[in-house]
Each structure stands twice: as C-alpha cells, then as structure tokens.
Motif scaffolding. Structure first.
Motif, PDB file in Angstrom:
ATOM      1  N   ALA A   1       0.843  -1.199   0.000  1.00  0.00           N
ATOM      2  CA  ALA A   1       0.000   0.000   0.000  1.00  0.00           C
ATOM      3  C   ALA A   1       0.873   1.243   0.000  1.00  0.00           C
ATOM      4  N   ASN A   2       0.586   2.158  -0.927  1.00  0.00           N
ATOM      5  CA  ASN A   2       1.419   3.351  -1.054  1.00  0.00           C
ATOM      6  C   ASN A   2       0.626   4.424  -1.791  1.00  0.00           C
ATOM      7  N   ALA A   3       0.417   5.549  -1.135  1.00  0.00           N
ATOM      8  CA  ALA A   3      -0.386   6.624  -1.726  1.00  0.00           C
ATOM      9  C   ALA A   3       0.222   7.178  -3.001  1.00  0.00           C
ATOM     10  N   LYS A   4       1.512   6.894  -3.247  1.00  0.00           N
ATOM     11  CA  LYS A   4       2.180   7.401  -4.445  1.00  0.00           C
ATOM     12  C   LYS A   4       2.379   6.316  -5.509  1.00  0.00           C
ATOM     13  N   SER A   5       1.767   5.149  -5.275  1.00  0.00           N
ATOM     14  CA  SER A   5       1.935   4.035  -6.210  1.00  0.00           C
ATOM     15  C   SER A   5       1.275   4.330  -7.557  1.00  0.00           C
ATOM     16  N   ASN A   6       1.845   3.775  -8.611  1.00  0.00           N
ATOM     17  CA  ASN A   6       1.231   3.878  -9.939  1.00  0.00           C
ATOM     18  C   ASN A   6       0.093   2.880 -10.094  1.00  0.00           C
TER      19      ASN A   6
ATOM     20  N   PHE B   1      -3.373   1.545  -9.131  1.00  0.00           N
ATOM     21  CA  PHE B   1      -4.562   2.177  -8.542  1.00  0.00           C
ATOM     22  C   PHE B   1      -4.963   1.514  -7.234  1.00  0.00           C
ATOM     23  N   TYR B   2      -4.994   0.184  -7.212  1.00  0.00           N
ATOM     24  CA  TYR B   2      -5.392  -0.562  -6.011  1.00  0.00           C
ATOM     25  C   TYR B   2      -4.500  -0.196  -4.827  1.00  0.00           C
ATOM     26  N   LEU B   3      -3.191  -0.258  -5.046  1.00  0.00           N
ATOM     27  CA  LEU B   3      -2.248   0.034  -3.960  1.00  0.00           C
ATOM     28  C   LEU B   3      -2.282   1.509  -3.579  1.00  0.00           C
ATOM     29  N   ARG B   4      -2.565   2.364  -4.546  1.00  0.00           N
ATOM     30  CA  ARG B   4      -2.641   3.795  -4.246  1.00  0.00           C
ATOM     31  C   ARG B   4      -3.833   4.104  -3.344  1.00  0.00           C
ATOM     32  N   VAL B   5      -4.979   3.501  -3.639  1.00  0.00           N
ATOM     33  CA  VAL B   5      -6.167   3.701  -2.798  1.00  0.00           C
ATOM     34  C   VAL B   5      -5.913   3.193  -1.386  1.00  0.00           C
ATOM     35  N   LYS B   6      -5.292   2.024  -1.294  1.00  0.00           N
ATOM     36  CA  LYS B   6      -4.998   1.466   0.029  1.00  0.00           C
ATOM     37  C   LYS B   6      -4.049   2.386   0.807  1.00  0.00           C
ATOM     38  N   GLY B   7      -3.063   2.942   0.113  1.00  0.00           N
ATOM     39  CA  GLY B   7      -2.117   3.834   0.758  1.00  0.00           C
ATOM     40  C   GLY B   7      -2.761   5.145   1.178  1.00  0.00           C
TER      41      GLY B   7
ATOM     42  N   ALA C   1      -5.336   3.021  16.180  1.00  0.00           N
ATOM     43  CA  ALA C   1      -5.714   2.623  14.830  1.00  0.00           C
ATOM     44  C   ALA C   1      -4.556   1.838  14.220  1.00  0.00           C
ATOM     45  N   ALA C   2      -4.865   0.726  13.567  1.00  0.00           N
ATOM     46  CA  ALA C   2      -3.816  -0.109  12.989  1.00  0.00           C
ATOM     47  C   ALA C   2      -4.334  -0.818  11.747  1.00  0.00           C
ATOM     48  N   ALA C   3      -3.456  -0.969  10.773  1.00  0.00           N
ATOM     49  CA  ALA C   3      -3.809  -1.677   9.543  1.00  0.00           C
ATOM     50  C   ALA C   3      -3.014  -2.970   9.453  1.00  0.00           C
ATOM     51  N   VAL C   4      -3.657  -4.028   8.988  1.00  0.00           N
ATOM     52  CA  VAL C   4      -2.931  -5.251   8.651  1.00  0.00           C
ATOM     53  C   VAL C   4      -2.700  -5.218   7.149  1.00  0.00           C
ATOM     54  N   ARG C   5      -1.544  -5.691   6.726  1.00  0.00           N
ATOM     55  CA  ARG C   5      -1.167  -5.607   5.313  1.00  0.00           C
ATOM     56  C   ARG C   5      -0.886  -6.999   4.762  1.00  0.00           C
ATOM     57  N   PRO C   6      -1.913  -7.781   4.528  1.00  0.00           N
ATOM     58  CA  PRO C   6      -1.675  -9.148   4.045  1.00  0.00           C
ATOM     59  C   PRO C   6      -1.292  -9.194   2.565  1.00  0.00           C
TER      60      PRO C   6
ATOM     61  N   GLN D   1      -4.970 -16.499   9.663  1.00  0.00           N
ATOM     62  CA  GLN D   1      -3.778 -15.834  10.189  1.00  0.00           C
ATOM     63  C   GLN D   1      -3.985 -14.316  10.261  1.00  0.00           C
ATOM     64  N   VAL D   2      -4.639 -13.777   9.223  1.00  0.00           N
ATOM     65  CA  VAL D   2      -4.908 -12.343   9.190  1.00  0.00           C
ATOM     66  C   VAL D   2      -5.886 -11.971  10.302  1.00  0.00           C
ATOM     67  N   ALA D   3      -6.931 -12.791  10.474  1.00  0.00           N
ATOM     68  CA  ALA D   3      -7.919 -12.540  11.525  1.00  0.00           C
ATOM     69  C   ALA D   3      -7.251 -12.552  12.894  1.00  0.00           C
ATOM     70  N   ASN D   4      -6.370 -13.511  13.117  1.00  0.00           N
ATOM     71  CA  ASN D   4      -5.671 -13.602  14.395  1.00  0.00           C
ATOM     72  C   ASN D   4      -4.796 -12.377  14.640  1.00  0.00           C
ATOM     73  N   GLU D   5      -4.148 -11.886  13.577  1.00  0.00           N
ATOM     74  CA  GLU D   5      -3.322 -10.682  13.713  1.00  0.00           C
ATOM     75  C   GLU D   5      -4.183  -9.475  14.071  1.00  0.00           C
ATOM     76  N   MET D   6      -5.370  -9.390  13.471  1.00  0.00           N
ATOM     77  CA  MET D   6      -6.269  -8.275  13.768  1.00  0.00           C
ATOM     78  C   MET D   6      -6.668  -8.282  15.242  1.00  0.00           C
ATOM     79  N   ILE D   7      -6.981  -9.447  15.766  1.00  0.00           N
ATOM     80  CA  ILE D   7      -7.369  -9.558  17.174  1.00  0.00           C
ATOM     81  C   ILE D   7      -6.210  -9.171  18.077  1.00  0.00           C
ATOM     82  N   ASN D   8      -5.005  -9.632  17.726  1.00  0.00           N
ATOM     83  CA  ASN D   8      -3.837  -9.302  18.552  1.00  0.00           C
ATOM     84  C   ASN D   8      -3.555  -7.807  18.556  1.00  0.00           C
ATOM     85  N   LEU D   9      -3.852  -7.119  17.458  1.00  0.00           N
ATOM     86  CA  LEU D   9      -3.651  -5.677  17.400  1.00  0.00           C
ATOM     87  C   LEU D   9      -4.665  -4.942  18.274  1.00  0.00           C
ATOM     88  N   GLN D  10      -5.868  -5.504  18.398  1.00  0.00           N
ATOM     89  CA  GLN D  10      -6.894  -4.885  19.237  1.00  0.00           C
ATOM     90  C   GLN D  10      -6.591  -5.093  20.717  1.00  0.00           C
TER      91      GLN D  10
END
Length: 208
Positions: A122-127, A129-135, A150-155, A197-206
C-alpha cells in the motif's frame, strides 16, 4: 464470559468469516455486532454462546448506524475487487470511503481501537490504482486525530475457500506457494497467508 464488545464490518468475506469465528471462541468477548449487506449464513459461523448480533444495513448511509459503534473494538474487513466493483470510482467507494466512514464513526463513539485490512505494498504514491487507494486510506486514518490505537494489517495474497471465483488470484497463489520455500528475508512477507492468520493478527492488534 468476557466483557469486551466488538463490531465487525465485512463479516461475510474471507477474513471476516474467520475473524467472527475466532471472536466467537474468544472468552474475552461477549457480544459481536455484524453489520452486513446481506443476511449471514448461519452454517458459516460457530457461535455456541450466541454472541453474534447481525444487522443488515445500507452501506451508503453508514452514518445512520453510528450508535452501533459504541463498542470496545472495531474490526473493518470491508473490501472488493476491481472486477466486482466494475469501475475505479465504485472500487474507491467501497475500499476507501466506506472504511474511512467506519473509522470516523469509531472515533465519534470513542471506540478503544480500530483495525482494518489494507494490503502489502500500500502506497499513496503508487502507480497501481489498487495500492494507491490502500495507501491513501492508511494516510487518512492513521493521521486522524482522536482515533486511538488505529492499525492496519497488510496481508499479501489470501488463501482460503472463497464464495467468489478469482482465477487470476488463484494462479498467483499457486505460483507463490510453489516458490514460498525460497522466499526468505525481505521476500518472506510476500508469502500467501490464510485468512485465519490475518484474523488472528487483527485480534492481537486490538488486544494490546
């Protein structure tokens, strides 16, 4: 039973299902509110303690459901694909606007934390579109004042049984699975992971 409450947005998606099922088994939580676009299919969830409280809503008027965000933890698994959305503007509405509104509602109702799904790269400066929106979304949420923890998981690519067919993604996963053993060091983060695995990471971040 625990005392924590949570709201899950996107509970019918691949990660959303895994997340809700893990929360149902987590003794620290006693209520899980799921705001969804369509009724939940009961056999997708194991909820012996009857923690799940589903509510079908109109996501275009998310702000009308602000009161439901009066919880301890907000989990946002909302997301679509360019193919399903049909256009860049429609994709951005779901993956940026809806998630951003959820963060604003979490802040307004003083939720203790907000975790959402972004993407590796994810990168707001990416060429791309998908990664730019995420960034752009990461920048918008992580700089939002008075939104604690506030925290984002980046799978990377996600493995699991999807309800929709994504042939391109499936091929990508097969290729990456084949070369995963040699994906070490900086490349390790690109190995495909299971939704659980992603769900578990989200819970651990909370549960900081």
């Amino acid at each position: 039973m625990g005392k924590l409450t949570a709201i899950v947005m996107g509970a019918t998606g691949l990660v959303g299902k895994a997340l809700v099922n893990q929360l149902c088994q987590d003794d620290r939580y006693h209520k899980i509110t799921c705001l969804v676009r369509a009724p939940l299919t009961a056999n997708n969830y194991h909820d012996p303690m009857l923690k799940i409280e589903p509510l079908v809503i109109d996501f275009t008027i998310l702000q009308d459901y602000q009161g439901y965000f009066t919880v301890d933890h907000v989990y946002c698994c909302i997301g679509t694909t360019m193919k399903k959305a049909g256009s860049k503007s429609a994709f951005r509405k779901v993956d940026f606007e809806y998630v951003h509104v959820c963060a604003q509602l979490a802040r307004a109702q003083r939720a203790k934390s907000f975790v959402w799904i972004s993407s590796i790269g994810a990168n707001a400066k990416s060429n791309n579109f998908y990664l730019r929106v995420k960034g752009e979304l990461e920048n918008a949420i992580l700089t939002m004042p008075q939104l604690p923890n506030a925290a984002a998981v980046r799978p990377p690519l996600l493995m699991g049984n999807r309800s929709d067919h994504r042939p391109g993604e499936a091929w990508g996963i097969k290729i990456l699975e084949g070369i995963s053993p040699i994906m070490k060091g900086p490349l390790a983060k690109y190995r495909p992971v299971y939704a659980e695995q992603v769900a578990n990471e989200m819970i651990n971040l909370q549960l900081f």
